[in-house]
Design an enzyme around this catalytic site. Structure first.
Site, PDB file in Angstrom:
ATOM      1  N   GLN A  79       0.828  -1.207   0.000  1.00  0.00           N
ATOM      2  CA  GLN A  79       0.000   0.000   0.000  1.00  0.00           C
ATOM      3  C   GLN A  79       0.864   1.259   0.000  1.00  0.00           C
ATOM      4  OE1 GLN A  79      -2.215   1.820   3.398  1.00  0.00           O
ATOM      5  NE2 GLN A  79      -4.038   1.149   2.281  1.00  0.00           N
ATOM      6  N   CYS A 108      -6.747   6.889   5.078  1.00  0.00           N
ATOM      7  CA  CYS A 108      -6.109   7.376   6.300  1.00  0.00           C
ATOM      8  C   CYS A 108      -6.725   8.710   6.719  1.00  0.00           C
ATOM      9  CB  CYS A 108      -4.603   7.543   6.097  1.00  0.00           C
ATOM     10  SG  CYS A 108      -3.756   8.098   7.598  1.00  0.00           S
ATOM     11  N   GLY A 209     -14.087  -2.669   9.516  1.00  0.00           N
ATOM     12  CA  GLY A 209     -14.794  -1.963  10.579  1.00  0.00           C
ATOM     13  C   GLY A 209     -15.693  -2.884  11.382  1.00  0.00           C
ATOM     14  N   ASN A 210     -15.652  -2.751  12.722  1.00  0.00           N
ATOM     15  CA  ASN A 210     -16.492  -3.522  13.659  1.00  0.00           C
ATOM     16  C   ASN A 210     -16.069  -4.982  13.778  1.00  0.00           C
ATOM     17  OD1 ASN A 210     -17.925  -1.151  13.641  1.00  0.00           O
ATOM     18  ND2 ASN A 210     -19.716  -1.966  12.582  1.00  0.00           N
ATOM     19  N   GLU A 233      -7.384  -3.335  14.414  1.00  0.00           N
ATOM     20  CA  GLU A 233      -7.230  -3.390  15.866  1.00  0.00           C
ATOM     21  C   GLU A 233      -7.598  -4.755  16.443  1.00  0.00           C
ATOM     22  OE1 GLU A 233      -8.717  -0.341  18.295  1.00  0.00           O
ATOM     23  OE2 GLU A 233      -7.605   1.255  17.308  1.00  0.00           O
TER      24      GLU A 233
END
Length: 484
Positions: A79, A108, A209-210, A233
C-alpha cells in the site's frame, strides 16, 4: 501473461482470501504478518508506504519491502499513499515485483495525512484519483486496488466506488466510517454503506470496521455480501482472531518474539505490539507497563514479557473456584480479547471531567491543536512547554523554509545553487564547482591537485579520465601517464 482482473484476480492470485490483515503504519511489518498467517490470515497488506520517499530512498525500499521478501509472505499487497500520478506509478513500478497488487491509500484520516494531502483527504478530488488509477492500471504489471472511507451519504459513496472501478481499480476495500470518525469519535462502522457499494460494483469488495472476533467476520460477510473482511485493531489484540480462538497472551507474544529474532524489525514496532497484546494485563501491573516502555533492547522486552507471564501464572494458581473476570471483560486479562475504545463520554469520565467541560473533544482535538491553541496541546508538547515556557507551537510563527529547486526539500540558506545538500553535492561534483555554504570544495581541491602535480613535474595525459568518489566527496584524481 496478461494481468488478471476483478473476480479472477481475487480468486486465482489472492486465492479467494476471506480473512485479511489491514495495512497498519509500523504495525503490519513482516514478523507480524507471518504470525497472523500462521493463525488464519489469508492475505496481508504492508504498512502504508510513502510513495515519494519510496521512490527516492533506496534504504527506505530495502527496510520496508526489498529486505523483507520471503516466500511465506504471499499473497501480499503493497500500500502507498500518494497525491501525484507520476510519483505513485514510479514507486509502484519499483514495488510490483515484490507483491501481488498495489493499493492506493484513500482511507487514512489522521492529521499527518491532512498535512501531507493524501489518504482520506483526497476523497473529494475525483479527477486526480481517476488520473492516478488510470495511469497505474496502464503501466503496472499487477492490479491496482484502493482502500477508501465512506461519505455520510450512501449515494455519494456508491458513486465514488463506481468512479474508482471505472478508472481501473480491481478490488475495493471499504472502511465503513467517514474520515471524521477516528479516535474516541470512531463510533460504529456502517455496514449499510458497505453493502450498498458491494451491490453497485462488479469488482471484489472487502469490508473493514467492527471486527473483533470471528463471529463478527461471519456476520459481516452474511449481511454485506463482501468477498472478504479486513481487521486492524482486532488483529492487533488477538492475532488468532481468524482462527476463532482466544489464546493465552504469552503464547502469542512468545511466538511473535521468536519470529522477530529471525526477521528483525525496529524495537518500537515490537514494543507497540506487546502493549496491544498485554493491554488488559498492563492495567493491572502498571510498574511493568513502565518497564516495557523503558527497555532499550529486544532482550529487555523478552524479560518483561517473561515477568508478565509469571505474574499471570501466579494469578491462575491462586484463582478461586467460580471467580469471574474483572472490569467487565469477557475473559480474564491474560487471554487475547478485544479492546473496546471508549467514546467521548467514557473518555471524559476517565479523565475526571464532565462532558460539558470537555464537550466531545475526547482525547484532544488535533485540528484545533494545529491552529496553535495552547489549551489543546498534546502531552508531549505540554512537557516541552514546561521545560521552555517561551516555546510556541503556533504554525504561523514557524520559520518558512525555501525549497530546493531540484527536489522540493528545504534548501541550504547559503547554497550557491539554491539546493538541498544532496542535490547540491551532485551538481557541484558534475560541474567541478564549489559550494562554501555546504562545505563542498570540488573545484578548489581539483585546482590544488593540478598545482601539486605541476610542482612535482608530472605531465598530464589529456586522454586520461578523471575518477571521482561521489560517496566520500573527494576531489577528482587524475590518472597520469608514465614518463618513462
Amino acid at each position: 501473461m496478461p494481468k488478471l482482473r476483478g473476480e479472477a484476480f481475487w480468486r486465482e492470485t489472492l486465492r479467494s482470501a476471506h480473512y485479511v490483515v489491514a495495512p497498519m503504519v509500523d504495525q503490519s511489518e513482516l514478523a507480524w504478518r507471518l504470525l497472523s498467517r500462521r493463525h488464519g490470515a489469508q492475505l496481508c497488506y504492508t504498512p502504508m508506504l510513502h510513495a515519494q520517499v519510496f521512490l527516492r530512498d533506496a534504504n527506505y525500499r530495502r527496510e520496508n519491502l526489498y529486505g523483507e521478501a520471503c516466500p511465506e509472505d504471499r499473497p501480499l499487497i503493497v500500500q502507498f499513499c500518494a497525491n501525484d500520478p507520476e510519483v505513485f506509478v514510479q514507486a509502484a513500478l519499483l514495488a510490483q515485483d515484490y507483491c501481488d497488487a498495489v493499493d492506493l491509500n484513500l482511507g487514512c484520516p489522521q492529521m499527518i495525512a491532512k498535512r501531507g494531502h493524501y489518504g482520506a483527504f483526497l476523497q473529494e478530488e475525483w479527477d486526480l484519483l481517476q488520473r492516478m488509477i488510470l495511469l497505474a492500471n496502464e503501466k503496472l504489471s499487477v492490479p491496482i486496488t484502493c482502500k477508501i472511507r465512506v461519505f455520510p451519504e450512501i449515494d455519494k459513496t456508491v458513486k465514488y466506488a463506481q468512479m474508482l472501478e471505472k478508472a481501473g481499480c480491481q478490488l475495493l476495500t471499504v472502511h465503513g466510517r467517514t474520515k471524521e470518525q477516528k479516535g474516541p469519535l470512531a463510533g460504529v462502522a456502517s455496514w449499510e454503506h458497505i453493502q450498498a457499494v458491494r451491490k453497485a460494483v462488479n469488482i471484489p469488495v472487502f469490508a473493514n470496521g467492527n471486527i473483533q472476533c470471528l463471529s463478527d467476520v461471519e456476520e459481516c460477510i452474511r449481511k454485506t455480501g463482501v468477498h472478504g473482511v479486513m481487521s486492524a485493531e482486532g488483529n492487533l489484540h488477538n492475532p488468532a482472531l481468524f482462527e476463532g480462538r482466544n489464546p493465552l497472551v504469552w503464547e502469542m507474544a512468545e511466538e511473535y518474539l521468536e519470529i522477530v529474532q529471525k526477521y528483525p524489525c525496529p524495537l518500537s514496532y515490537v514494543r507497540a505490539h506487546l502493549f496491544k497484546l498485554w493491554h488488559h494485563t498492563l492495567q493491572v501491573y502498571q510498574h511493568l507497563r513502565e518497564e516495557l516502555a523503558k527497555v532499550k533492547t529486544l532482550e529487555g522486552i523478552v524479560d518483561v514479557n517473561r515477568e508478565l507471564k509469571l505474574r499471570c501464572q501466579e494469578e491462575i494458581a491462586n484463582q478461586k473456584d467460580g471467580e469471574k473476570p474483572k472490569e467487565g471483560l469477557p475473559f480474564f486479562h491474560w487471554i487475547c480479547q478485544p479492546y473496546i475504545r471508549p467514546g467521548p463520554k467514557e473518555r471524559c469520565k476517565e479523565n475526571g471531567a464532565s462532558e460539558t467541560e470537555k464537550g466531545v473533544r475526547g482525547k484532544r482535538a488535533l485540528e484545533e491543536e494545529e491552529d496553535g491553541n495552547s489549551e489543546l496541546l498534546s502531552k508531549n508538547k505540554q512537557k516541552k512547554k514546561l521545560r521552555n515556557p517561551n516555546k510556541s507551537f503556533d504554525p504561523s510563527l514557524k520559520p518558512k523554509y525555501a525549497k530546493c529547486d531540484q527536489c522540493g526539500n528545504p534548501k541550504g540558506n547559503k547554497c550557491v545553487f539554491n539546493m538541498c545538500r544532496g542535490c547540491c553535492k551532485k551538481r557541484a561534483f558534475k560541474e567541478t564547482a564549489d559550494c562554501p555554504g555546504h562545505g563542498l570544495l570540488f573545484k578548489t581541491k581539483y585546482e590544488k591537485s593540478l598545482s601539486w602535480q605541476s610542482s612535482q613535474g608530472v605531465i598530464q595525459n589529456p586522454d586520461t579520465s578523471r575518477r571521482r568518489d561521489v560517496d566520500e566527496g573527494e576531489t577528482a584524481v587524475l590518472e597520469v601517464a608514465d614518463n618513462s
